[in-house]
Design an enzyme around this catalytic site. Structure first.
Site, PDB file in Angstrom:
ATOM      1  N   SER A 153       0.868  -1.168   0.000  1.00 24.36           N
ATOM      2  CA  SER A 153       0.000   0.000   0.000  1.00 24.36           C
ATOM      3  C   SER A 153       0.909   1.223   0.000  1.00 24.36           C
ATOM      4  O   SER A 153       2.021   1.149   0.502  1.00 24.36           O
ATOM      5  CB  SER A 153      -0.921   0.005   1.222  1.00 24.36           C
ATOM      6  OG  SER A 153      -0.234   0.420   2.394  1.00 24.36           O
ATOM      7  N   GLU A 212      -1.016  -2.107  -5.216  1.00 17.37           N
ATOM      8  CA  GLU A 212      -0.968  -1.062  -4.195  1.00 17.37           C
ATOM      9  C   GLU A 212      -2.395  -0.836  -3.707  1.00 17.37           C
ATOM     10  O   GLU A 212      -3.229  -0.265  -4.406  1.00 17.37           O
ATOM     11  CB  GLU A 212      -0.402   0.237  -4.784  1.00 17.37           C
ATOM     12  CG  GLU A 212       1.048   0.139  -5.231  1.00 17.37           C
ATOM     13  CD  GLU A 212       2.062   0.244  -4.085  1.00 17.37           C
ATOM     14  OE1 GLU A 212       1.644   0.443  -2.923  1.00 17.37           O
ATOM     15  OE2 GLU A 212       3.268   0.105  -4.375  1.00 17.37           O
TER      16      GLU A 212
HETATM   17 ZN   LIG Z   1       5.324  -1.129  -0.407  1.00 18.40          ZN
END
Ligand SMILES: [Zn+2]
Ligand SMILES: *[C@@H]1O[C@H](CO)[C@@H](O)[C@H](O)[C@H]1NC(C)=O
Ligand SMILES: *[C@@H]1O[C@H](CO)[C@@H](O)[C@H](O)[C@H]1NC(C)=O
Length: 430
Positions: free
Chosen positions: A314, A388
């Site tokens: 993330s 992500e």
């Molecule tokens: Zn990362």
């Protein structure tokens, strides 16, 4: 009050401060948002992100074109940052002049919410779990699902934590199925990643009836926490730690960026750093970190059967495909794009969530030595994607417990759609 209770109280206070001693409270740490107005200011900020390792550019390694670029600085760094911003006439505003209350509130929320959990059962929506708790949970699965869950230790972290790998199958006894491998938490502070890995495990095991198609011709292999030492450190000491915990050649700096440590086109200065002070420090040589060695070993172990490798990070809502190290594209780029497209479309239909997808180099910034480049370049994995997950909380890495459910259920819609597309495109060779 008797002197006896007074001593008791004193002791209690002392004990509490000992427990809290290791924990960094981020008192007077500030967050600024910078607004680069043109390409040259963006260049300057990119350069600063590299030259000023003590200014934590949370957004700089994301897309510089987002609403602004967030920087976290300690109280001792505030003045030098402000001086420079004013000197260069960079537009900026302060978002928080002390994040310690937020960090404490989130810690309390997590503690309170988790206090009703009976380990080794876990409730993914109710909290963020430590590496030790996650291992305890993984170890409980083969008892509950003897035919379908297998746990193996694939290696050890620098601080000797066991790195465990879960294999989920439908229990039909076939051992030559193609494989989907998902790892999470190469970067310690990205807490939604291990939560999502746990949610995927529960979908495949506890919610089997709904998802059995996904296991009919494929096995799933999942490693929820790669950077075990770093992740544990974010729970006990420093919430926004990113790297590993192995010392470097520089006594002032600990830790390496695992996702710059993989041995394919490792060591380019465009996309990683040779400076141990930087967040994207790549290590002294490729695979000098035990944790990246473990992921390498898993990729090579399953290489013949590995159709889909998904690495969970993330934040930013991206599906990042190879290559990170060059602007050219891998041979099966367009097949990978179709898989990413299936994920992005499923999410937009389900929740209106927007994912961007494309090669990491084009979509974000150059990276060298990342795991998906290695997977595609050396392990010959058919489809390799870095996901992500969405930003949460105040700094992006710190969603509240109350946001976990929304994030992981949305993300599962995308991963399930990508897995279905992989399974459709690459059926097992009988
Ligand atoms: Zn990362
Ligand atoms: C970033 O924004 C600028 C100005 O809005 C625009 O000209 C540029 O094309 C954008 N770059 C990317 C990579 O989207
Ligand atoms: C990947 O493919 C190349 C070219 O076909 C081959 O030489 C190499 O041995 C393969 N790697 C693995 C890990 O199987």
């Amino acid at each position: 009050m008797t002197s006896y209770t007074l001593w008791g109280l004193l002791l209690l206070v002392l004990l509490q401060s000992v427990c809290l001693l290791a924990w960094q409270n981020y008192k007077d740490y500030r967050v600024f948002e910078l607004q680069p107005r043109d390409e040259s200011e963006q260049q300057l900020l990119r350069q600063l992100a590299r030259e000023k390792p003590h200014w934590d550019f949370l957004g700089s390694r994301r897309s510089l074109n987002e609403t602004g670029l967030r920087v976290l600085v300690s109280p001792t760094q505030v003045e030098s940052l402000l001086t420079l911003l004013n000197e260069k006439h960079i537009q900026h505003q302060i978002l928080s002049d002390d994040i310690s209350e937020l960090v404490l509130a989130q810690r309390e929320e997590n503690r309170r919410s988790k206090s009703r959990i009976q380990m080794p059962m876990i409730d993914v929506f109710a909290g963020f779990y430590t590496h030790a708790e996650i291992n305890e949970y993984l170890d409980s699965l083969p008892q509950r699902y003897p035919q379908r869950a297998l746990v193996k230790i694939f290696g050890w972290s620098y601080e000797r934590r066991p790195l465990k790998l879960l294999t989920v199958s439908n229990g039909d006894g076939r051992s030559d199925k193609p494989v989907i491998f998902i790892d999470a938490t190469m970067h310690a502070r990205e807490w939604i990643a291990p939560s999502f890995a746990l949610y995927i495990i529960q979908q495949l095991l506890d919610n089997y009836e709904e998802n059995k198609q996904l296991l009919e011709n494929y096995d799933w292999v999942i490693m929820p926490v790669v950077n075990a030492d770093g992740y544990e450190y974010t729970h006990t000491d420093s919430r926004f730690w990113r790297k590993t915990r192995k010392p470097t050649k520089d006594p002032e700096n600990i830790g390496t960026d695992l996702n710059r440590n993989f041995g394919y086109k490792w060591g380019q200065n465009d996309g990683s750093s040779a400076d141990p002070a930087e967040e994207i420090y790549r290590g002294e040589y490729a695979f000098d970190q035990p944790e990246s060695q473990v992921v390498r070993d898993v990729l090579l172990h399953y290489s013949d059967r590995l159709r889909f490798y998904l690495s969970l990070h993330s934040y930013g809502n991206y599906f990042l495909l190879p290559w990170g190290h060059t602007s050219s594209l891998p041979p099966n780029y367009y097949e990978m794009m179709e898989v990413a497209d299936a994920g992005a479309m499923a999410i937009v239909h389900a929740t209106n969530g927007i994912y961007s997808y494309g090669s990491g180099y084009h979509l974000m910034y150059p990276t060298s030595g990342d795991s998906t480049d290695y997977a595609a370049g050396v392990a010959n994995v058919t489809v390799a994607i870095t996901m992500e997950l969405p930003a949460g909380g105040f700094l992006g890495f710190d969603p509240w417990v109350s946001h976990i459910e929304g994030f992981v259920t949305e993300s599962w819609v995308g991963v399930r759609a990508m897995a279905k597309e992989v399974i459709r495109r690459y059926p097992p060779q009988l």
